[in-house]
Design a protein around this motif. Sequence first.
Motif, PDB file in Angstrom:
ATOM      1  N   ARG A   1       0.832  -1.213   0.000  1.00  0.00           N
ATOM      2  CA  ARG A   1       0.000   0.000   0.000  1.00  0.00           C
ATOM      3  C   ARG A   1       0.863   1.258   0.000  1.00  0.00           C
ATOM      4  N   VAL A   2       1.958   1.220   0.743  1.00  0.00           N
ATOM      5  CA  VAL A   2       2.874   2.367   0.768  1.00  0.00           C
ATOM      6  C   VAL A   2       3.417   2.623  -0.636  1.00  0.00           C
ATOM      7  N   PHE A   3       3.829   1.570  -1.336  1.00  0.00           N
ATOM      8  CA  PHE A   3       4.371   1.731  -2.686  1.00  0.00           C
ATOM      9  C   PHE A   3       3.304   2.142  -3.693  1.00  0.00           C
ATOM     10  N   LEU A   4       2.072   1.710  -3.509  1.00  0.00           N
ATOM     11  CA  LEU A   4       1.014   2.046  -4.460  1.00  0.00           C
ATOM     12  C   LEU A   4       0.478   3.462  -4.269  1.00  0.00           C
TER      13      LEU A   4
ATOM     14  N   PHE B   1       3.835  -1.304  -8.960  1.00  0.00           N
ATOM     15  CA  PHE B   1       4.973  -0.434  -8.664  1.00  0.00           C
ATOM     16  C   PHE B   1       6.292  -1.041  -9.132  1.00  0.00           C
ATOM     17  N   TRP B   2       6.265  -2.231  -9.716  1.00  0.00           N
ATOM     18  CA  TRP B   2       7.490  -2.876 -10.168  1.00  0.00           C
ATOM     19  C   TRP B   2       8.260  -2.042 -11.191  1.00  0.00           C
ATOM     20  N   PRO B   3       7.608  -1.395 -12.177  1.00  0.00           N
ATOM     21  CA  PRO B   3       8.376  -0.550 -13.106  1.00  0.00           C
ATOM     22  C   PRO B   3       9.149   0.567 -12.393  1.00  0.00           C
TER      23      PRO B   3
ATOM     24  N   HIS C   1       0.374 -11.121 -14.353  1.00  0.00           N
ATOM     25  CA  HIS C   1       0.643 -11.013 -12.918  1.00  0.00           C
ATOM     26  C   HIS C   1       1.954 -10.285 -12.648  1.00  0.00           C
ATOM     27  N   GLU C   2       2.312  -9.374 -13.508  1.00  0.00           N
ATOM     28  CA  GLU C   2       3.565  -8.621 -13.361  1.00  0.00           C
ATOM     29  C   GLU C   2       3.610  -7.855 -12.037  1.00  0.00           C
ATOM     30  N   ASP C   3       2.451  -7.450 -11.538  1.00  0.00           N
ATOM     31  CA  ASP C   3       2.410  -6.728 -10.268  1.00  0.00           C
ATOM     32  C   ASP C   3       2.919  -7.584  -9.109  1.00  0.00           C
ATOM     33  N   ALA C   4       2.877  -8.900  -9.257  1.00  0.00           N
ATOM     34  CA  ALA C   4       3.357  -9.788  -8.199  1.00  0.00           C
ATOM     35  C   ALA C   4       4.874  -9.686  -8.022  1.00  0.00           C
TER      36      ALA C   4
ATOM     37  N   ALA D   1       8.853  11.104 -11.597  1.00  0.00           N
ATOM     38  CA  ALA D   1       8.355  10.564 -12.866  1.00  0.00           C
ATOM     39  C   ALA D   1       7.198   9.587 -12.650  1.00  0.00           C
ATOM     40  N   ARG D   2       7.169   8.886 -11.534  1.00  0.00           N
ATOM     41  CA  ARG D   2       6.176   7.818 -11.335  1.00  0.00           C
ATOM     42  C   ARG D   2       5.099   8.144 -10.302  1.00  0.00           C
ATOM     43  N   TYR D   3       5.318   9.186  -9.488  1.00  0.00           N
ATOM     44  CA  TYR D   3       4.367   9.493  -8.421  1.00  0.00           C
ATOM     45  C   TYR D   3       3.830  10.907  -8.557  1.00  0.00           C
ATOM     46  N   VAL D   4       2.584  11.098  -8.131  1.00  0.00           N
ATOM     47  CA  VAL D   4       1.971  12.416  -8.095  1.00  0.00           C
ATOM     48  C   VAL D   4       2.767  13.273  -7.113  1.00  0.00           C
ATOM     49  N   LYS D   5       2.987  14.532  -7.496  1.00  0.00           N
ATOM     50  CA  LYS D   5       3.791  15.435  -6.660  1.00  0.00           C
ATOM     51  C   LYS D   5       3.258  15.464  -5.232  1.00  0.00           C
ATOM     52  N   ASN D   6       4.167  15.384  -4.285  1.00  0.00           N
ATOM     53  CA  ASN D   6       3.879  15.408  -2.846  1.00  0.00           C
ATOM     54  C   ASN D   6       3.061  14.208  -2.372  1.00  0.00           C
ATOM     55  N   GLN D   7       2.999  13.151  -3.155  1.00  0.00           N
ATOM     56  CA  GLN D   7       2.238  11.976  -2.749  1.00  0.00           C
ATOM     57  C   GLN D   7       3.113  10.831  -2.281  1.00  0.00           C
ATOM     58  N   SER D   8       4.315  10.732  -2.785  1.00  0.00           N
ATOM     59  CA  SER D   8       5.195   9.647  -2.395  1.00  0.00           C
ATOM     60  C   SER D   8       5.673   9.863  -0.967  1.00  0.00           C
ATOM     61  N   ILE D   9       5.712   8.787  -0.216  1.00  0.00           N
ATOM     62  CA  ILE D   9       6.218   8.919   1.146  1.00  0.00           C
ATOM     63  C   ILE D   9       7.666   8.471   1.240  1.00  0.00           C
ATOM     64  N   PHE D  10       8.303   8.248   0.098  1.00  0.00           N
ATOM     65  CA  PHE D  10       9.700   7.849   0.106  1.00  0.00           C
ATOM     66  C   PHE D  10      10.616   8.993   0.511  1.00  0.00           C
TER      67      PHE D  10
END
Length: 162
Positions: free
Chosen positions: A58-61, A74-76, A107-110, A141-150
Amino acid sequence: CFCCIGGMGETLHSRNVYASELLRRLERTVKQVTDGKAQHTDSKRRALCGQLLQQLERVFLHGLKGRYARRRNFWPFVRSIAIAASEYYFFTTDVKFVSSLYFEPRHEDARGRAWLRHLLNANRFYVSMKLIATQRRAIEARYVKNQSIFGDVDALKRCQNP
């Protein structure tokens, strides 16, 4: 509920509240996993590990953009980090290992879940999260601005014990 993933019109505040709640749940699950490890039965341990993987996923998604959010994959993003940070042998080796595993194309998401499980088993979760937090271009590039918790290394540090 992953309604916040695609940015469906929520305010920035409500999305940040959701991210904070994700981190609180993750911290709580980590605490359950680590507290009383010796007393857990095998079935309880499996259940707790399943919960931990679910919370990490959930954190990665959370906050993924476009097609990645729609596919809940989130694998890509992880692969892009491995390319950008190729000098970090441990990270690229882990990604190559998971890439070598067979998964049906649908099942690439796995692969993302397999990678998370591998990090936990190899005790490289926190060091990998620290590396990801340094890769601002890939995150933007992959996350909405200010949305990633990384970017919140302190929050990730509180969850480093799995």
